[in-house]
Scaffold this active site. Sequence first.
Site, PDB file in Angstrom:
ATOM      1  N   TYR A 193       0.843  -1.207   0.000  1.00  0.00           N
ATOM      2  CA  TYR A 193       0.000   0.000   0.000  1.00  0.00           C
ATOM      3  C   TYR A 193       0.874   1.252   0.000  1.00  0.00           C
ATOM      4  CZ  TYR A 193      -4.096  -2.957   0.990  1.00  0.00           C
ATOM      5  OH  TYR A 193      -5.096  -3.903   0.931  1.00  0.00           O
ATOM      6  N   LEU A 247     -17.625  -0.366   1.746  1.00  0.00           N
ATOM      7  CA  LEU A 247     -18.462   0.836   1.594  1.00  0.00           C
ATOM      8  C   LEU A 247     -18.760   1.118   0.120  1.00  0.00           C
ATOM      9  CD1 LEU A 247     -16.900   3.242   4.264  1.00  0.00           C
ATOM     10  CD2 LEU A 247     -19.224   2.318   4.279  1.00  0.00           C
ATOM     11  N   ALA A 248     -18.280   0.240  -0.753  1.00  0.00           N
ATOM     12  CA  ALA A 248     -18.517   0.370  -2.196  1.00  0.00           C
ATOM     13  C   ALA A 248     -18.085   1.747  -2.710  1.00  0.00           C
ATOM     14  CB  ALA A 248     -19.983   0.093  -2.532  1.00  0.00           C
ATOM     15  N   GLY A 249     -16.996   2.258  -2.113  1.00  0.00           N
ATOM     16  CA  GLY A 249     -16.451   3.545  -2.558  1.00  0.00           C
ATOM     17  C   GLY A 249     -17.467   4.674  -2.470  1.00  0.00           C
ATOM     18  N   GLY A 250     -18.471   4.549  -1.628  1.00  0.00           N
ATOM     19  CA  GLY A 250     -19.457   5.619  -1.442  1.00  0.00           C
ATOM     20  C   GLY A 250     -20.583   5.601  -2.463  1.00  0.00           C
TER      21      GLY A 250
END
Length: 314
Positions: free
Chosen positions: A57, A228-231
């Site tokens: 990362y 969170l499915a990228g919002g």
Amino acid sequence: MSARTNTADGTPLYGCMGLGGGWDTTPYGPADIAHAEAAVEAALDTGITAFDHADIYRYGKSEAVFGEVLSRAAGLRERITLQTKCGIRLPEDGRPGLYDLRGPTIARRVEESLARLRTDVLDVLLLHRPDPLADPAEIAATLTSLHRQGLVRRFGVSNMSAPQIARLQAHLELPLTVNQLEMSLHRRDWVEEGVLVNTSAGAGVGYPAGTTEYCLAHGIRLQAWGALAGGRFADPEATPAGRLVAELAARKGTSPETVVLWWLQRHPAGIAPVIGTTRPARIRACRDAVARTPELSHEEWYELWTAARGAPLP
Ligand SMILES: NC(=O)c1ccc[n+]([C@@H]2O[C@H](COP(=O)([O-])OP(=O)(O)OC[C@H]3O[C@@H](n4cnc5c(N)ncnc54)[C@H](OP(=O)(O)O)[C@@H]3O)[C@@H](O)[C@H]2O)c1
């Protein structure tokens, strides 16, 4: 409102992939450390005590800024569960990225992660992705040695199918305890696979058959990355699913973020979401996913599923 009773199941982790600055080798600076500190503080305030990393990362900088945060907060290391991953090599020297689960590579990557995180022991090490060239007996010997040296307490995998886990486990005495996969209200193939059996819609599902059930049967904790499915469901105006998420949140006295995570946590596999937003307010909006048992009825869970897929179930 019911308090969460079994914190071992489904309790979210904080995912540190967004910390450490850019996806490049330029050094991190004080602003990146402050950014990480604010995210970690928000996660701890929210009741999250497990942190997910990977050696790759931000080219190691996510672990490094986290190590800085740990070194500034006396006693914090003892209060948290630290998980990292190895097995992916980013592109270097003009070569494309690749997977590498050879024994010496795993051992070296663990040493490097420990140094960056400024700790003596990893609570959990995940093998990030399957490496088709790797020898499971060699992997098992390396993991066993890391455990015997006191460098890693527990092991797991990520993005692996049931047969891949079974093959590795056959060589390993220590139990594999985690499988981290992409799972969310947006990425639903982990649950669709089980109900689209023998339908034409099932042909498009790429999830390895039976992996959810295998993990459940073998006590392997499922962790959901991208939870969170990228919002995607944060805007009630954008989609019918977003509108339903907002309505349910209002009805239950919680946040849309929590409803999206409850949808995963309501499944009997005890799925633990990995929360990746770096914004403290969004992290804090996940509080009820830590503090409350998912409050979605059978019917509400299916309503959300159907709204997100945009078509009725077969
Ligand atoms: N095992 C694997 O292969 C794998 C792969 C990917 C990730 N992971 C792990 O899983 C964690 C979470 O994954 P993820 O970051 O892909 O998923 P996520 O939590 O679903 O998405 C977070 C990303 O979406 C953005 N976002 C935009 N609007 C948002 C909103 N309203 N609510 C929440 N986020 C919003 C965030 O930006 P802001 O920061 O600006 O909010 C952030 O970049 C990572 O940190 C990492 O630890 C594992």
